[in-house]
Design a protein around this motif. Structure first.
Motif, short mmCIF file in Angstrom:
data_model
loop_
_atom_site.label_atom_id
_atom_site.label_comp_id
_atom_site.label_asym_id
_atom_site.label_seq_id
_atom_site.Cartn_x
_atom_site.Cartn_y
_atom_site.Cartn_z
N VAL A 88 1.22 -9.52 5.87
CA VAL A 88 0.97 -8.45 4.92
C VAL A 88 -0.45 -7.98 5.15
O VAL A 88 -1.38 -8.79 5.13
CB VAL A 88 1.14 -8.94 3.46
N THR A 89 -0.63 -6.69 5.41
CA THR A 89 -1.97 -6.14 5.59
C THR A 89 -2.32 -5.28 4.39
O THR A 89 -1.46 -4.61 3.82
CB THR A 89 -2.06 -5.30 6.87
N VAL A 90 -3.58 -5.31 4.00
CA VAL A 90 -4.07 -4.53 2.87
C VAL A 90 -5.31 -3.78 3.31
O VAL A 90 -6.19 -4.35 3.95
CB VAL A 90 -4.40 -5.43 1.66
N PRO A 102 -7.84 2.38 -5.23
CA PRO A 102 -6.46 2.30 -4.75
C PRO A 102 -6.41 1.59 -3.40
O PRO A 102 -7.36 1.68 -2.60
CB PRO A 102 -6.04 3.76 -4.62
N TYR A 103 -5.31 0.89 -3.14
CA TYR A 103 -5.12 0.14 -1.89
C TYR A 103 -3.76 0.46 -1.31
O TYR A 103 -2.86 0.94 -2.01
CB TYR A 103 -5.25 -1.36 -2.14
N GLN A 104 -3.61 0.17 -0.02
CA GLN A 104 -2.33 0.34 0.66
C GLN A 104 -1.95 -1.00 1.27
O GLN A 104 -2.70 -1.55 2.08
CB GLN A 104 -2.43 1.40 1.75
N ALA A 105 -0.80 -1.53 0.85
CA ALA A 105 -0.29 -2.78 1.42
C ALA A 105 0.93 -2.45 2.27
O ALA A 105 1.75 -1.61 1.88
CB ALA A 105 0.10 -3.74 0.30
N PRO A 155 -0.97 -0.27 -4.72
CA PRO A 155 -1.50 -0.72 -6.01
C PRO A 155 -2.88 -0.11 -6.27
O PRO A 155 -3.56 0.32 -5.34
CB PRO A 155 -1.60 -2.24 -5.84
N ARG A 156 -3.26 -0.08 -7.53
CA ARG A 156 -4.53 0.52 -7.91
C ARG A 156 -5.19 -0.38 -8.95
O ARG A 156 -4.56 -0.77 -9.93
CB ARG A 156 -4.25 1.89 -8.50
N SER A 178 -1.21 -11.83 1.50
CA SER A 178 -2.30 -11.22 2.27
C SER A 178 -3.54 -12.09 2.14
O SER A 178 -3.59 -13.02 1.34
CB SER A 178 -2.59 -9.81 1.73
N GLU A 179 -4.55 -11.74 2.92
CA GLU A 179 -5.86 -12.36 2.74
C GLU A 179 -6.41 -11.88 1.40
O GLU A 179 -6.10 -10.79 0.95
CB GLU A 179 -6.80 -11.93 3.87
N ARG A 180 -7.25 -12.68 0.78
CA ARG A 180 -7.85 -12.24 -0.48
C ARG A 180 -8.91 -11.19 -0.19
O ARG A 180 -9.50 -11.15 0.90
CB ARG A 180 -8.46 -13.42 -1.24
#
Length: 192
Positions: A88-90, A102-105, A155-156, A178-180
């Motif tokens: 899983v990449t973020v 905001p982020y994209q996973a 997610p945001r 994912s990594e933290r």
């Protein structure tokens, strides 16, 4: 007492009940048709009559719906990474404010049988220093049928700095984490 005389009251009460139900149904239908005739159906405008509610124009801001994705230099660009199963990449998307991130996973979800449905769920977890464990912060679920797909989630995090990670749960498989990453309220757009 003859059997005929004992059946007559039962039949009469059944007929009376049926008539009461018929009258009630007709009254309800009449009331419904009366309301519809008085107010019309939604979206229906009669000829020559003014519209009942004024039309409001809604203007969308490019800050709420960015047309292009701009990613800070210090954050990995998720769309350029090669997706491999089991990861899983973020990546961060442009901050909408000092404390609005905001982020994209993304992850590749495999489907061995294209006729079968794959269900999956995303969860954003936040580290709780008091409880000393990861706690669910946001979540959503979805699914697909067909070939393996790259799935995305956006997610945001607003006004809640701290350590986060994204978890992807696919039906029948162990959860992927994912990594933290650290969410901060700094005004520097280059920081995640």
């Amino acid at each position: 007492m003859s059997p005929r005389s004992s059946v007559a009251p039962v039949v009469a009460s059944g007929v009376a009940s049926a008539l009461k139900l018929l009258v009630a149904t007709l009254a309800f239908a009449g009331a419904y048709l009366g309301v519809e005739a008085a107010y019309g159906t939604p979206g229906q405008v009669t000829a020559g009559a003014p519209a009942q509610a004024p039309v409001r124009a809604v203007e969308l801001s490019s800050r709420s719906m960015p047309a292009t994705e701009r990613v800070p230099v210090t954050v990995e660009r998720v769309s350029d990474t090669v997706m491999t199963p089991g990861t899983v990449t973020v990546g961060a998307i442009d901050a909408l404010g000092p404390c609005d991130r905001p982020y994209q996973a993304k992850s590749l979800v495999e489907n061995d049988d294209p006729r079968a449905t794959v269900s999956y769920g995303w969860r954003l977890e936040r580290w709780s220093p008091g409880a000393r464990r990861w706690q669910a912060y946001l979540g959503t679920g979805s699914g697909f049928t067909g070939e393996s797909q790259v799935v995305e989630w956006h997610p945001r995090v607003v006004n809640n700095p701290g350590w986060y990670r994204v978890v992807l749960s696919v039906s029948g498989e162990a959860p992927l984490r994912s990594e933290r990453f650290l969410v901060s309220c700094r005004s520097d757009p280059g920081l995640p």
